[in-house]
Every structure is written in C-alpha cells, then in structure tokens.
Design a protein around this motif. Structure first.
Motif, PDB file in Angstrom:
ATOM      1  N   PRO A 392       0.808  -1.233   0.000  1.00  0.00           N
ATOM      2  CA  PRO A 392       0.000   0.000   0.000  1.00  0.00           C
ATOM      3  C   PRO A 392       0.837   1.278   0.000  1.00  0.00           C
ATOM      4  CG  PRO A 392      -0.967  -1.601   1.490  1.00  0.00           C
ATOM      5  CD  PRO A 392       0.335  -2.178   1.031  1.00  0.00           C
ATOM      6  N   ASP A 393       2.066   1.232   0.544  1.00  0.00           N
ATOM      7  CA  ASP A 393       2.906   2.433   0.556  1.00  0.00           C
ATOM      8  C   ASP A 393       3.678   2.614  -0.747  1.00  0.00           C
ATOM      9  OD1 ASP A 393       4.850   0.485   0.669  1.00  0.00           O
ATOM     10  OD2 ASP A 393       5.660   1.079   2.622  1.00  0.00           O
ATOM     11  N   GLY A 394       3.450   1.719  -1.723  1.00  0.00           N
ATOM     12  CA  GLY A 394       4.078   1.856  -3.029  1.00  0.00           C
ATOM     13  C   GLY A 394       5.346   1.045  -3.212  1.00  0.00           C
ATOM     14  N   LYS A 395       5.901   0.489  -2.142  1.00  0.00           N
ATOM     15  CA  LYS A 395       7.123  -0.297  -2.271  1.00  0.00           C
ATOM     16  C   LYS A 395       6.833  -1.627  -2.949  1.00  0.00           C
ATOM     17  CE  LYS A 395       9.437   1.612   1.808  1.00  0.00           C
ATOM     18  NZ  LYS A 395       9.955   1.313   3.171  1.00  0.00           N
ATOM     19  N   VAL A 396       7.752  -2.048  -3.813  1.00  0.00           N
ATOM     20  CA  VAL A 396       7.661  -3.341  -4.476  1.00  0.00           C
ATOM     21  C   VAL A 396       8.596  -4.303  -3.756  1.00  0.00           C
ATOM     22  CG1 VAL A 396       8.044  -4.611  -6.615  1.00  0.00           C
ATOM     23  CG2 VAL A 396       7.073  -2.307  -6.690  1.00  0.00           C
ATOM     24  N   VAL A 397       8.038  -5.384  -3.224  1.00  0.00           N
ATOM     25  CA  VAL A 397       8.824  -6.347  -2.456  1.00  0.00           C
ATOM     26  C   VAL A 397       8.570  -7.742  -3.001  1.00  0.00           C
ATOM     27  CG1 VAL A 397       8.712  -4.923  -0.374  1.00  0.00           C
ATOM     28  CG2 VAL A 397       7.000  -6.711  -0.734  1.00  0.00           C
ATOM     29  N   PRO A 398       9.455  -8.707  -2.708  1.00  0.00           N
ATOM     30  CA  PRO A 398       9.179 -10.089  -3.098  1.00  0.00           C
ATOM     31  C   PRO A 398       7.832 -10.538  -2.547  1.00  0.00           C
ATOM     32  CG  PRO A 398      11.433  -9.898  -2.323  1.00  0.00           C
ATOM     33  CD  PRO A 398      10.771  -8.588  -2.030  1.00  0.00           C
ATOM     34  N   TRP A 399       7.127 -11.366  -3.314  1.00  0.00           N
ATOM     35  CA  TRP A 399       5.770 -11.739  -2.915  1.00  0.00           C
ATOM     36  C   TRP A 399       5.755 -12.378  -1.535  1.00  0.00           C
ATOM     37  CZ3 TRP A 399       2.321 -15.059  -1.065  1.00  0.00           C
ATOM     38  CH2 TRP A 399       0.967 -14.763  -1.270  1.00  0.00           C
ATOM     39  N   GLN A 400       6.719 -13.248  -1.251  1.00  0.00           N
ATOM     40  CA  GLN A 400       6.734 -13.929   0.040  1.00  0.00           C
ATOM     41  C   GLN A 400       6.916 -12.944   1.194  1.00  0.00           C
ATOM     42  OE1 GLN A 400       5.841 -17.771  -0.898  1.00  0.00           O
ATOM     43  NE2 GLN A 400       6.831 -17.443   1.059  1.00  0.00           N
ATOM     44  N   GLU A 401       7.674 -11.885   0.965  1.00  0.00           N
ATOM     45  CA  GLU A 401       7.826 -10.885   2.020  1.00  0.00           C
ATOM     46  C   GLU A 401       6.507 -10.158   2.260  1.00  0.00           C
ATOM     47  OE1 GLU A 401      10.441  -6.985   3.362  1.00  0.00           O
ATOM     48  OE2 GLU A 401      10.942  -8.028   1.504  1.00  0.00           O
ATOM     49  N   ALA A 402       5.808  -9.840   1.179  1.00  0.00           N
ATOM     50  CA  ALA A 402       4.495  -9.215   1.336  1.00  0.00           C
ATOM     51  C   ALA A 402       3.547 -10.147   2.079  1.00  0.00           C
ATOM     52  CB  ALA A 402       3.923  -8.848  -0.031  1.00  0.00           C
ATOM     53  N   GLY A 403       3.604 -11.450   1.755  1.00  0.00           N
ATOM     54  CA  GLY A 403       2.750 -12.417   2.441  1.00  0.00           C
ATOM     55  C   GLY A 403       3.046 -12.492   3.927  1.00  0.00           C
ATOM     56  N   ALA A 404       4.351 -12.459   4.274  1.00  0.00           N
ATOM     57  CA  ALA A 404       4.726 -12.487   5.691  1.00  0.00           C
ATOM     58  C   ALA A 404       4.224 -11.239   6.408  1.00  0.00           C
ATOM     59  CB  ALA A 404       6.243 -12.610   5.818  1.00  0.00           C
ATOM     60  N   LEU A 405       4.322 -10.087   5.756  1.00  0.00           N
ATOM     61  CA  LEU A 405       3.786  -8.856   6.339  1.00  0.00           C
ATOM     62  C   LEU A 405       2.277  -8.946   6.522  1.00  0.00           C
ATOM     63  CD1 LEU A 405       5.875  -6.218   4.358  1.00  0.00           C
ATOM     64  CD2 LEU A 405       5.826  -6.459   6.850  1.00  0.00           C
ATOM     65  N   ALA A 406       1.604  -9.588   5.573  1.00  0.00           N
ATOM     66  CA  ALA A 406       0.152  -9.753   5.679  1.00  0.00           C
ATOM     67  C   ALA A 406      -0.213 -10.622   6.882  1.00  0.00           C
ATOM     68  CB  ALA A 406      -0.409 -10.361   4.392  1.00  0.00           C
ATOM     69  N   ILE A 407       0.573 -11.672   7.124  1.00  0.00           N
ATOM     70  CA  ILE A 407       0.341 -12.518   8.298  1.00  0.00           C
ATOM     71  C   ILE A 407       0.441 -11.681   9.578  1.00  0.00           C
ATOM     72  CG2 ILE A 407       1.342 -14.372   9.690  1.00  0.00           C
ATOM     73  CD1 ILE A 407      -0.104 -15.557   7.424  1.00  0.00           C
ATOM     74  N   VAL A 408       1.469 -10.827   9.644  1.00  0.00           N
ATOM     75  CA  VAL A 408       1.649  -9.971  10.824  1.00  0.00           C
ATOM     76  C   VAL A 408       0.431  -9.077  11.024  1.00  0.00           C
ATOM     77  CG1 VAL A 408       3.043  -8.116  11.824  1.00  0.00           C
ATOM     78  CG2 VAL A 408       4.163 -10.024  10.646  1.00  0.00           C
ATOM     79  N   GLN A 409      -0.005  -8.419   9.935  1.00  0.00           N
ATOM     80  CA  GLN A 409      -1.147  -7.508  10.040  1.00  0.00           C
ATOM     81  C   GLN A 409      -2.427  -8.267  10.360  1.00  0.00           C
ATOM     82  OE1 GLN A 409      -0.917  -4.268  10.019  1.00  0.00           O
ATOM     83  NE2 GLN A 409      -3.124  -3.925  10.271  1.00  0.00           N
ATOM     84  N   TRP A 410      -2.585  -9.430   9.772  1.00  0.00           N
ATOM     85  CA  TRP A 410      -3.785 -10.249   9.969  1.00  0.00           C
ATOM     86  C   TRP A 410      -3.938 -10.631  11.447  1.00  0.00           C
ATOM     87  CZ3 TRP A 410      -7.446 -11.336   6.335  1.00  0.00           C
ATOM     88  CH2 TRP A 410      -8.378 -12.323   6.630  1.00  0.00           C
ATOM     89  N   GLU A 411      -2.849 -11.093  12.033  1.00  0.00           N
ATOM     90  CA  GLU A 411      -2.908 -11.494  13.437  1.00  0.00           C
ATOM     91  C   GLU A 411      -3.034 -10.284  14.358  1.00  0.00           C
ATOM     92  OE1 GLU A 411       0.076 -14.235  14.699  1.00  0.00           O
ATOM     93  OE2 GLU A 411      -0.700 -15.840  13.413  1.00  0.00           O
ATOM     94  N   LYS A 412      -2.437  -9.173  13.966  1.00  0.00           N
ATOM     95  CA  LYS A 412      -2.549  -7.951  14.759  1.00  0.00           C
ATOM     96  C   LYS A 412      -4.004  -7.511  14.862  1.00  0.00           C
ATOM     97  CE  LYS A 412      -0.731  -3.218  15.003  1.00  0.00           C
ATOM     98  NZ  LYS A 412       0.155  -2.217  14.332  1.00  0.00           N
ATOM     99  N   GLU A 413      -4.770  -7.745  13.798  1.00  0.00           N
ATOM    100  CA  GLU A 413      -6.186  -7.375  13.790  1.00  0.00           C
ATOM    101  C   GLU A 413      -7.070  -8.472  14.366  1.00  0.00           C
ATOM    102  OE1 GLU A 413      -7.394  -6.040   9.928  1.00  0.00           O
ATOM    103  OE2 GLU A 413      -5.748  -4.581   9.753  1.00  0.00           O
ATOM    104  N   GLY A 414      -6.476  -9.568  14.810  1.00  0.00           N
ATOM    105  CA  GLY A 414      -7.231 -10.635  15.465  1.00  0.00           C
ATOM    106  C   GLY A 414      -8.159 -11.403  14.550  1.00  0.00           C
ATOM    107  N   ARG A 415      -7.783 -11.537  13.286  1.00  0.00           N
ATOM    108  CA  ARG A 415      -8.627 -12.258  12.327  1.00  0.00           C
ATOM    109  C   ARG A 415      -8.374 -13.766  12.416  1.00  0.00           C
ATOM    110  NH1 ARG A 415     -10.075  -8.635   7.259  1.00  0.00           N
ATOM    111  NH2 ARG A 415      -9.464  -6.561   7.990  1.00  0.00           N
ATOM    112  N   GLY A 416      -9.302 -14.537  11.894  1.00  0.00           N
ATOM    113  CA  GLY A 416      -9.252 -15.988  12.025  1.00  0.00           C
ATOM    114  C   GLY A 416      -8.644 -16.694  10.841  1.00  0.00           C
ATOM    115  N   HIS A 417      -9.208 -17.876  10.525  1.00  0.00           N
ATOM    116  CA  HIS A 417      -8.676 -18.743   9.466  1.00  0.00           C
ATOM    117  C   HIS A 417      -9.784 -18.984   8.432  1.00  0.00           C
ATOM    118  CE1 HIS A 417      -5.199 -19.438  12.032  1.00  0.00           C
ATOM    119  NE2 HIS A 417      -6.051 -19.654  13.029  1.00  0.00           N
ATOM    120  N   PRO A 418      -9.843 -18.161   7.389  1.00  0.00           N
ATOM    121  CA  PRO A 418     -10.959 -18.224   6.428  1.00  0.00           C
ATOM    122  C   PRO A 418     -11.124 -19.583   5.762  1.00  0.00           C
ATOM    123  CG  PRO A 418      -9.682 -16.218   6.115  1.00  0.00           C
ATOM    124  CD  PRO A 418      -8.913 -17.067   7.082  1.00  0.00           C
ATOM    125  N   LEU A 419     -10.038 -20.238   5.374  1.00  0.00           N
ATOM    126  CA  LEU A 419     -10.179 -21.518   4.685  1.00  0.00           C
ATOM    127  C   LEU A 419     -10.655 -22.622   5.630  1.00  0.00           C
ATOM    128  CD1 LEU A 419      -7.298 -21.794   2.068  1.00  0.00           C
ATOM    129  CD2 LEU A 419      -9.582 -20.826   1.861  1.00  0.00           C
TER     130      LEU A 419
END
Length: 702
Positions: A392-419
């Motif tokens: 969202p801030d415009g930086k281009v990163v390896p996909w896996q790094e973006a995924g790891a950041l998403a995990i951090v944000q997801w858990e920070k917001e207390g979300r569950g396991h959709p699948l």
C-alpha cells in the motif's frame, strides 16, 4: 455467480482408492489396473536410482581422468543410461571441485575428442575446465550445440558476464530451433546487463522462430504445454509484453542459480512493464472474452487474472489463501478470475475452498481453449503478479515478504482462518465425509476421543530427484522422526504419516499409521486429516501451507529457505544447520543475508560454494514436536525470552519468518555458533535500496 459455481463441478472430491464406489464398473476396473501398474513401476524406479547412485560412487573412487575415460567411452559407444550416470557423478565432481577448483578431468583425451570432451565436462559439472577448452580451441564456432551448452553452463554457475561475452560472439540468424533458443538465452543476458533494446531484439528473434516464447510467463509452475499457438494479444502486447515475459522468466532462473538478489529487480521490471501496458489503454479482446466477462460481471479494467501457477502446487494454493487475505486487508482490489486446466490443480478439495473468493474458468470445460489462452495472455495487462507485490505504501517487495507482512497484520487485527471456516461450511456437516472419516479411524483402531498428529516429510521419490542436485537438500530421512513419533504415541496420541505411495515407509510402530499405503487415501481425506489434526509435523513443503491455513499448530523441522515464510504464531521451527567445509556453521544472520540467503535455493549451488546442509537430529525433531504439542494442548511453552530476543536481532526484518518462533531447544543447542556476532555477512534488508522500484519432549497427556 451460477457460472462460477458450475465451474467447480470438475473439483468434486475424487477417491484415488477406497470405498466410495462399492460396485465395480468397467471404468473402475480399468482404473484399478492402471493404478496397479503405476505402483508396480515405482519399486523398479527406486532400484534403478540406487544402482545409478552406486555406480557413480564407484566412479568417484577412481582417479578423475580414469573416470572421465570411462564416461567418454560410454558416450562414444552410446551406452544406454549414460546420461543418468553422468548426472549422478556430477554430485561427486562438484564436491571435488569445491575442495580443489583446479582439478582436471579430461587430460590427453581433449586433444583427440575436443568437442566431445567439452560437452562431457559440462554434463558432469566441470564447467570451468570446459570453458577453458572452448575458449582455447575456439570450439564455439565449430559446434553450435557446444556453444549452447557452454553459455547455459556459465549461466548456471552465475558467471553471467562470461556467458554474455561468449553469446555475443555468436552469429545467430534465428533460422534453426537451436539458434532461437540461443537468441532467447542471449536476451536473458542482455536484460541482466541493462541492455533492454538488445534484449527486446533478441527475444523477438526467438519468438519468430519458436512460438512457445510468445506464451505469457510468470512462473514455471504453470507447466505450459508445448506447441503454443499465439493469439492476437501476444502480438498486441509489443515490446512491453516481451519484457514482462522475459523479466519474469529471467528473474526465476537467476534465483535458481543462487542469484535471487538480481531476480528482485527483474521481477520489479516486469511489474513496471505491466503498468506501462495498462497506461496505453485497454487491449482489444475477442467477442467471446467480452461476452464471458460480461456474464461474470467483470469490467475489463477491474479484471485480475490469476494464472495457472497459483493452482498447480498445493503450496501455491496456500499462497492463494494469503493473497485473498491481502484483499481483505485492503491491499489490492478488483475482480479476480482464476484460470485453470482440469488436470493441473494440485488438490481439488483444497482448491474448492476458494469457490466464494473468485470466479473460475476451466480451459476445455467451461471455456474453450482459445478463450482460456486469451485470458492467460491478458495477465500481461491485468494479472496478479506471482513474484513481487506492491505494498500500500508503493514499495515493491518479493511476494513472500508481502505475504509475511500480511500474516503480521492479519494477526494484529485478530482475524481468524478463512479456509478453515470454508472447509467446515462445505465438508464439516456433510454426512458422507464425516462417515468416511469415522470408518477410516475405526479401521485403524482409533477410538472416538483419540487425538492424532499429522506427519509429512519431503523425500526424493515424488520428483524422482537425484541426491545432491536441485531441491534434494530439502529432503530428510524418516528415521530421525521416530523418537518424536514415540513421544507422541507415549502420551496417548496417534501419528498419521502423509505423502505419496512411494515415500519412505514407517517401521512397525504402535499407534502410527502409514496413510499413503492405505485404501483410504484420497485428495479429500488428505485435507480432512489435516483439518482434524491436533498438530502437524512438517517442513518447508506444500502440505505445511494447508496446516497453517487451517490454523493447526505446526512443528516445522529440516527447514531451509531463501524466502520469508508465511508462518503464523502457532508455528515453531528448526532450520537445517548449514556448515562450511571446515565445519563452521552459518549463523542466522548469514542465512538471511546476501550471498548465503540466495545460495540456499539449490543443493548444487551450496555444494559449489563449499557448504553442506545437515538434517536435524532426532533430539531436535522430538523437541520441536514437543513444543508444538504443548502449544496445541494449551500448556505454557518453555520459551527463553532473552535467547529469542538475541535471535530476532540477527534477522533482517521482524517478519522474516512471519509471526512464528524458532525452537528454543534448537537455539539453546546451537547458541554459541548460530547466534555468533561479527560474522562476515551482516544482516541487510530483504531488498536492497538500489533494487527497489518506487526443550526436552513433554510427557504430559493432552
């Protein structure tokens, strides 16, 4: 969405073996015969691999020039199976050269058989000796086949400048197929050298002679068919489209040879080429595609194509889970369309869990081949990038790094396991699924209240790998897991081993099930077992992503990776120790920094650089499993905050392994060397600024 739902009909769970069909039909009889033949072929293949490996070991006992004489004799005599022997011997050659880079193999034979000697040197991995011979005798002009082998071998060594210079000496008219392949390789070297104009010229030459090069490309996992027939979009994309394909392919290939640091910039350039294409306006599409998108309610500018590589491997389906979580976090928008081929979906049951997340078209079933290929070509304009992600801030990163950041944000917001929720919605209340699961447990002697742990190891059988090459350094022997199994069964649990029918077998153990050999094995039951497991023991392989998507506490051992991991806080892990020739163990900082981070991708690359991964020992596997069983049972973990803090300081980013934690037992065991300060390779950011574009096993019962 009716069209979308209908497209999942081909995904209805299919039994590979078992009791779903009670009455034999001609179809089932033929399927059974085919299955029996498949199984009968597995054992001879295993023995063939053992014999080839043994013969290569015998060659390694001989003086290098005598071994070379034998191999050149096999080549002259066209001995059947010689290529397999050469490939197996290559592992030993690589090891020898790591210890003595100046060792020679060809000797006097090079004077009488210069071209044959150079080609054999390349096949066994003596690339530098072959290069000296090719340059000294100017053999590249005498044999285009040899020139092709030499340039490719230099590429595999990561010696891109030499490869570029040699390729530049060749006169390529793109008349023959070999010349077209060399032109494409030259294009890869040109784009790496920063010569975009030269790269576009070379790749265009290759495309004119070999239409397969006009196929849109993001990742080799798409498993493309041969004899591609280009469609109008493949021509309309022009130079920007050629760059999109070329940069994605080249970025993946440099990663394979241990230079993933160069791959990041290439992937980012592909993303920029895609933006350039979109800036020029929407492409003209066929009436059939226009009609399809209209029926699905997808405006062309909102289309987000998810091509085949997202679904061909089960680990990639786990990435798809994170991709849709990114959408839920507001990191991307649009209307996704997943394009698949019916025989190339890794696990139909797991894939079906995405039926409410995206529209799906199945080439040859819900859409014609022509429409499917046109949709895939649209990924150059509207495809979700498989390799990098723009945050969202415009930086281009390896996909896996973006995924790891998403995990951090997801858990920070207390979300569950959709699948997990989707599985429970689709299969959790289905009487047949629950009845099959109950009958399977009863057949194994499990009681209704018995709990179990799923176990999965990576081995060479699935991909018919030769030890010491490619991804074989990710494999591990089942014997080192036996203590962990006994620890779990000693607490009253069961262990169910997953995997393929040719995976290493478990020895007879109480309360341990070799599920791949059972009559109950199916795609549905694979997923069902993981969903209902108390814990999961795995490694850096695809099934681990399923367990993590379902929120199953996971003990991951024998891990080795170049990428940030999509692991949540219910994961504890142990890395494979990587040691240099003098016995020095690489530190955590070195394993996550250039150059060693990228060298971890390939066993051969590691060996050439004098490093050898070691399997986790039995006590390490047992300890990590015990930590996770404690976690799954709600018992407090014996974490050492100070030790973990020292470990985190060696990581280049806090999200390097998602939100997971390394095993405290593992840290304690290797603390003195693994967390050593002052290593020659200091932690750096996962992407350099210049490549950015804008404890002992528990005995308590659960």
């Amino acid at each position: 969405m009716q069209h979308f739902k209908a497209s999942f009909d081909f995904l209805r769970p299919r039994r590979r073996r078992g009791f779903v069909r009670l009455l034999a039909t001609p179809e089932t009889l033929f399927a059974g015969l085919s299955r029996s033949r498949e199984l009968s072929l597995l054992q001879p293949q295993r023995w063939a691999r053992i014999l080839i490996a043994s013969a290569a070991k015998l060659l390694n006992l001989l003086p290098s020039r005598l071994a070379f004489l034998i191999l050149i004799s096999f080549e002259i005599g066209q001995l059947r199976g010689r290529r397999l022997l050469e490939r197996a011997y290559q592992v030993h050659v690589t090891s020898r050269l790591a210890q003595n880079p100046d060792q020679q193999f060809s000797g006097w034979l090079r004077r009488y058989f210069p071209v044959e000697s150079a080609e054999l040197l390349l096949r066994i991995g003596a690339n530098r000796e072959a290069y000296d011979l090719v340059v000294q005798d100017r053999l590249a002009t005498r044999s285009l086949d040899l020139a092709n082998m030499m340039v490719r071998s230099l590429f595999e060594l990561g010696e891109f400048d030499k490869a570029h210079r040699l390729a530049s000496t060749l006169t390529l008219r793109a008349g023959s197929e070999l010349e077209c392949h060399l032109a494409f390789l030259k294009a890869m070297l040109e784009i790496m050298a920063g010569n975009e104009a030269g790269a576009i010229e070379s790749v265009s030459d290759a495309c004119r002679g070999v239409p397969d090069y006009m196929r849109p490309h993001q990742n080799m996992a798409s498993r493309p068919e041969q004899n591609y027939h280009p469609n109008p979009l493949d021509f309309a994309c022009g130079p920007a489209g050629r760059l999109f394909d070329l940069c994605n392919f080249t970025g993946q290939r440099v990663t394979h040879v241990g230079r993933g640091d160069l791959g990041i910039g290439l992937f980012a350039r592909a993303l920029a080429a895609q933006a350039e294409l979109r800036s020029k306006g929407a492409p003209a599409v066929s009436a059939e595609v226009t009609h399809l998108l209209g029926r699905l309610g997808i405006p062309l500018d909102q289309l987000r194509v998810l091509p085949e590589e997202w679904t061909t491997q089960i680990g990639h389906l786990g990435m798809l889970d994170i991709l849709f979580r990114m959408r839920d976090l507001g990191w991307w928008s649009g209307k996704p369309l997943i394009v698949v081929r019916p025989n190339f979906v890794a696990n139909r049951t797991f894939f079906r869990l995405f039926e409410r997340y995206a529209d799906v078209v199945v080439i040859g079933e819900t859409v014609s081949r022509a429409v499917g290929e046109e949709l895939l070509s649209l990924q150059r304009w509207y495809g979700m990038n498989f390799n990098v992600f723009q945050l969202p801030d415009g930086k281009v990163v390896p996909w896996q790094e973006a995924g790891a950041l998403a995990i951090v944000q997801w858990e920070k917001e207390g979300r569950g396991h959709p699948l997990r929720d989707e599985y429970d919605r689709i299969f959790g209340s289905t009487p047949k699924v629950q009845n099959d699961f109950r009958r399977m447990r009863e057949a194994w002697g499990m009681k209704p209240d018995d709990w179990y742990v799923c176990l999965h190891t990576r081995d060479a059988a699935h991909y018919s790998e030769v030890d010491g090459t490619g991804q074989t350094h990710r494999n591990s022997p089942i014997e080192t897991y036996l203590d962990a199994i006994r620890s779990i069964t000693g607490q009253g649990g069961w262990v169910i081993k997953l995997g393929g029918p040719n995976s290493p077998r478990l020895p007879p153990l109480d309360r341990a099930i070799d599920y791949p050999l059972s009559d109950f094995r199916s795609e549905l039951m694979d997923i069902c077992l993981i969903r209902n497991a108390r814990a999961f023991i795995g490694t850096t392989s695809g099934l681990t992503n399923v367990a993590i998507s379902f929120g199953v506490p996971s003990a991951l051992v024998n891990c080795i990776t170049t990428d940030p991991q999509l692991w949540n806080s219910d994961v504890r892990f142990a890395l494979k120790p990587v040691r240099l020739a003098d016995g020095t163990m690489l530190t955590q900082a070195q394993l996550t920094s250039t150059p060693w981070r990228w060298r971890l991708f390939d066993a051969g690359v590691l060996c050439r650089n004098g490093a050898q991964p070691q399997n986790n020992t039995s006590d390490e596997v047992r300890a990590v499993a015990a930590e996770v069983v404690d976690l799954a049972c709600g018992r407090s973990a014996n974490d050492d905050p100070q030790l973990l803090s020292r470990w985190r300081k060696q990581l280049p980013t806090s999200h390097c392994y998602g939100t997971s934690s390394i095993s405290t037992y593992y840290l304690g065991k290797y603390e003195g060397v693994f967390l050593a300060q002052g290593s020659s390779s200091r932690p750096t950011n996962l992407i350099d600024n210049d490549t950015r574009m804008t404890s002992d096993a528990s005995t308590g019962a659960c």
